[in-house]
Design an enzyme around this catalytic site. Structure first.
Site, PDB file in Angstrom:
ATOM      1  N   ARG A  65      58.498  71.370  70.195  1.00 45.57           N
ATOM      2  CA  ARG A  65      57.925  72.641  69.725  1.00 45.57           C
ATOM      3  C   ARG A  65      56.532  72.428  69.140  1.00 45.57           C
ATOM      4  O   ARG A  65      55.635  73.262  69.318  1.00 45.57           O
ATOM      5  CB  ARG A  65      58.868  73.236  68.682  1.00 45.57           C
ATOM      6  CG  ARG A  65      58.455  74.597  68.152  1.00 45.57           C
ATOM      7  CD  ARG A  65      59.567  75.190  67.310  1.00 45.57           C
ATOM      8  NE  ARG A  65      59.127  76.405  66.620  1.00 45.57           N
ATOM      9  CZ  ARG A  65      59.140  76.565  65.294  1.00 45.57           C
ATOM     10  NH1 ARG A  65      59.564  75.582  64.515  1.00 45.57           N
ATOM     11  NH2 ARG A  65      58.732  77.685  64.752  1.00 45.57           N
ATOM     12  N   HIS A  69      53.247  74.425  70.251  1.00 48.20           N
ATOM     13  CA  HIS A  69      52.444  75.185  69.298  1.00 48.20           C
ATOM     14  C   HIS A  69      51.014  74.677  69.247  1.00 48.20           C
ATOM     15  O   HIS A  69      50.079  75.459  69.029  1.00 48.20           O
ATOM     16  CB  HIS A  69      53.078  75.120  67.908  1.00 48.20           C
ATOM     17  CG  HIS A  69      54.247  76.036  67.745  1.00 48.20           C
ATOM     18  ND1 HIS A  69      54.586  76.613  66.537  1.00 48.20           N
ATOM     19  CD2 HIS A  69      55.166  76.489  68.639  1.00 48.20           C
ATOM     20  CE1 HIS A  69      55.655  77.385  66.701  1.00 48.20           C
ATOM     21  NE2 HIS A  69      56.029  77.315  67.970  1.00 48.20           N
ATOM     22  N   VAL A  73      47.265  77.139  70.676  1.00 45.46           N
ATOM     23  CA  VAL A  73      46.177  77.500  69.759  1.00 45.46           C
ATOM     24  C   VAL A  73      45.041  76.495  69.947  1.00 45.46           C
ATOM     25  O   VAL A  73      45.190  75.316  69.670  1.00 45.46           O
ATOM     26  CB  VAL A  73      46.655  77.485  68.291  1.00 45.46           C
ATOM     27  CG1 VAL A  73      45.522  77.935  67.363  1.00 45.46           C
ATOM     28  CG2 VAL A  73      47.882  78.376  68.119  1.00 45.46           C
ATOM     29  N   ASP A  77      44.770  70.045  71.500  1.00 50.04           N
ATOM     30  CA  ASP A  77      43.726  69.254  70.846  1.00 50.04           C
ATOM     31  C   ASP A  77      44.166  68.627  69.529  1.00 50.04           C
ATOM     32  O   ASP A  77      43.347  68.126  68.764  1.00 50.04           O
ATOM     33  CB  ASP A  77      42.488  70.118  70.597  1.00 50.04           C
ATOM     34  CG  ASP A  77      42.734  71.209  69.553  1.00 50.04           C
ATOM     35  OD1 ASP A  77      43.927  71.503  69.260  1.00 50.04           O
ATOM     36  OD2 ASP A  77      41.753  71.762  69.028  1.00 50.04           O
ATOM     37  N   SER A  79      45.177  70.097  66.900  1.00 48.60           N
ATOM     38  CA  SER A  79      44.773  70.870  65.722  1.00 48.60           C
ATOM     39  C   SER A  79      45.955  71.253  64.841  1.00 48.60           C
ATOM     40  O   SER A  79      45.787  71.472  63.635  1.00 48.60           O
ATOM     41  CB  SER A  79      43.987  72.114  66.129  1.00 48.60           C
ATOM     42  OG  SER A  79      44.734  72.925  67.035  1.00 48.60           O
ATOM     43  N   ASN A  97      54.560  78.081  61.929  1.00 50.90           N
ATOM     44  CA  ASN A  97      54.536  76.624  61.869  1.00 50.90           C
ATOM     45  C   ASN A  97      55.151  76.055  60.603  1.00 50.90           C
ATOM     46  O   ASN A  97      55.291  74.830  60.481  1.00 50.90           O
ATOM     47  CB  ASN A  97      53.095  76.114  61.997  1.00 50.90           C
ATOM     48  CG  ASN A  97      52.556  76.254  63.397  1.00 50.90           C
ATOM     49  OD1 ASN A  97      53.305  76.256  64.371  1.00 50.90           O
ATOM     50  ND2 ASN A  97      51.237  76.387  63.526  1.00 50.90           N
ATOM     51  N   PRO A 165      53.272  82.656  70.772  1.00 51.06           N
ATOM     52  CA  PRO A 165      54.245  83.655  71.228  1.00 51.06           C
ATOM     53  C   PRO A 165      55.224  83.987  70.107  1.00 51.06           C
ATOM     54  O   PRO A 165      55.742  83.093  69.439  1.00 51.06           O
ATOM     55  CB  PRO A 165      54.952  82.942  72.397  1.00 51.06           C
ATOM     56  CG  PRO A 165      53.986  81.906  72.847  1.00 51.06           C
ATOM     57  CD  PRO A 165      53.268  81.446  71.617  1.00 51.06           C
ATOM     58  N   HIS A 195      64.511  76.036  74.500  1.00 55.05           N
ATOM     59  CA  HIS A 195      65.405  76.485  73.439  1.00 55.05           C
ATOM     60  C   HIS A 195      66.833  75.979  73.648  1.00 55.05           C
ATOM     61  O   HIS A 195      67.720  76.325  72.869  1.00 55.05           O
ATOM     62  CB  HIS A 195      65.407  78.015  73.359  1.00 55.05           C
ATOM     63  CG  HIS A 195      64.178  78.574  72.728  1.00 55.05           C
ATOM     64  ND1 HIS A 195      63.918  79.930  72.637  1.00 55.05           N
ATOM     65  CD2 HIS A 195      63.112  77.965  72.153  1.00 55.05           C
ATOM     66  CE1 HIS A 195      62.751  80.125  72.034  1.00 55.05           C
ATOM     67  NE2 HIS A 195      62.245  78.949  71.740  1.00 55.05           N
ATOM     68  N   ASP A 247      71.428  76.718  70.910  1.00 52.93           N
ATOM     69  CA  ASP A 247      72.353  76.577  72.029  1.00 52.93           C
ATOM     70  C   ASP A 247      73.678  76.081  71.455  1.00 52.93           C
ATOM     71  O   ASP A 247      73.941  74.887  71.425  1.00 52.93           O
ATOM     72  CB  ASP A 247      71.778  75.566  73.037  1.00 52.93           C
ATOM     73  CG  ASP A 247      72.641  75.393  74.267  1.00 52.93           C
ATOM     74  OD1 ASP A 247      73.749  75.946  74.315  1.00 52.93           O
ATOM     75  OD2 ASP A 247      72.209  74.684  75.200  1.00 52.93           O
ATOM     76  N   SER A 250      75.784  72.570  72.034  1.00 51.45           N
ATOM     77  CA  SER A 250      75.047  71.462  72.664  1.00 51.45           C
ATOM     78  C   SER A 250      73.572  71.490  72.285  1.00 51.45           C
ATOM     79  O   SER A 250      72.721  71.197  73.106  1.00 51.45           O
ATOM     80  CB  SER A 250      75.207  71.503  74.188  1.00 51.45           C
ATOM     81  OG  SER A 250      74.600  72.659  74.735  1.00 51.45           O
ATOM     82  N   ASP A 255      69.964  70.483  78.275  1.00 51.59           N
ATOM     83  CA  ASP A 255      70.705  70.878  79.474  1.00 51.59           C
ATOM     84  C   ASP A 255      70.349  72.314  79.845  1.00 51.59           C
ATOM     85  O   ASP A 255      69.452  72.913  79.263  1.00 51.59           O
ATOM     86  CB  ASP A 255      72.219  70.712  79.266  1.00 51.59           C
ATOM     87  CG  ASP A 255      72.728  71.468  78.037  1.00 51.59           C
ATOM     88  OD1 ASP A 255      72.164  72.532  77.709  1.00 51.59           O
ATOM     89  OD2 ASP A 255      73.690  71.001  77.403  1.00 51.59           O
TER      90      ASP A 255
END
Length: 328
Positions: A65, A69, A73, A77, A79, A97, A165, A195, A247, A250, A255
């Site tokens: 993640r 992220h 943005v 890089d 950041s 964040n 998003p 996810h 999930d 699991s 998966d």
């Protein structure tokens, strides 16, 4: 007036095209970029990372993640790794964040790289490689990561707040958010499959469970039995630290179960449920849920390669940070 309007429309379209090209330009990246300057970089990263993932496999999700992220943005890089400084709140302070974790892992990997190859491997590349290896270490796909990214010097919390998003986004908002970064509808539904690992915080879904339209109701797109199960774990006005599995059953394993869950209207976030509101994304969800993710692993690898190309700095742009939390 008609001529002026036409000129303005053409100008606006040109700006959008230039913005699009800037975000999708990956020239300067290549496989084996550190072959001469730091030939053991990949092994150093894997060895250091493995110590953390072996002790806590749940770290794979936030590390993946974090890379996502970062790339959304200012491009990939590094950041998102920068700390705030006087007069400026960095990206990691933005609300989306504040639930990230694993920054200590990136710091440890970067420190190991600096001992062997000081000033060579960028934080942006480190994060991209860590995300790939973390997913692979918990049974997910492996993909080739082109390297040569350089680190940005700017990190602004407000940009992360507006550009990432949203878990509350509808399908039109999600498609537009991805398209601006050169990612298509398939990339959207494939990368949402990330996810399949990790957790979500109850405060993010509280309104969906208890006050969806402001009338004390539950989101009707959510399966009633699943909603009831979530309410047992997420109490109204409860602990902000309360969590649920993305999930269930699991969440530590990479998966295709995510698509089976979404198909049953059990996606945790509104952005997950939104995948059923578009012909193309719905078809992909149904395909993977019915075929046990026949193409998901390869699709995810392909989309992660595209994600890693977004908005990169190369050549003489940016810098190679000595520490990922501060500019040089």
């Amino acid at each position: 007036m008609a001529v002026q309007k036409m000129i303005w429309v053409l100008f606006s379209q040109m700006i959008l095209i230039l913005f699009f090209l800037d975000f999708t330009n990956a020239s300067g990246l290549k496989l084996g970029f550190y072959w001469r300057s730091c030939p053991n970089a990949d092994q150093i990263i894997k060895t250091t990372l493995n110590k953390y993932i072996r002790r806590d496999p749940t770290l794979a999700a936030p590390l993946l993640r974090m890379h996502f992220h970062d790339c959304f943005v200012r491009g990939c890089d590094g950041s998102v790794l920068l700390n705030s400084k006087r007069g400026n709140q960095a990206e990691k302070e933005a609300i989306p964040n504040q639930t990230l974790r694993g920054f200590n892992v990136i710091d440890a990997v970067k420190s190991a790289l600096e001992k062997k190859c000081p000033g060579v491997v960028s934080c942006a590349d480190t994060l991209a490689l860590v995300a790939r290896d973390a997913v692979s270490m918990i049974g997910g796909p492996f993909w080739d990561v082109k390297t040569g990214r350089r680190d940005g010097r700017v990190s602004i919390a407000s940009e992360a707040l507006t550009q990432l998003p949203s878990p509350f986004a509808n399908i039109s908002e999600l498609k537009q958010n991805f398209a601006v970064r050169g990612l298509n509808v398939k990339d959207l539904v494939v990368l949402s499959g990330g996810h399949t690992i990790g957790i979500g915080h109850c405060f993010i879904i509280s309104n969906r469970l208890y006050n969806f339209t402001g009338k004390g109701d539950t989101d009707p797109s959510l399966d009633p039995k699943y909603a009831a199960a979530l309410k047992k774990k997420c109490k109204p006005g409860g602990d902000n630290k309360a969590i649920v599995e993305m999930d269930p059953g699991s969440f530590k394993t990479f998966d295709e179960d995510y698509y089976r869950i979404v198909a049953k209207r059990r996606g945790l976030f509104q952005s997950d449920a939104a995948l059923l509101d578009d012909v193309e994304t719905r078809a992909y969800v149904q395909l993977q849920s019915l075929t046990h993710g026949f193409t998901f692993a390869q699709d995810f690898a392909d989309s992660m390669v595209k994600l890693g190309d977004v908005g990169v700095l190369t050549g003489c742009q940016g810098e190679i940070r000595k520490r990922c939390t501060f500019v040089n």
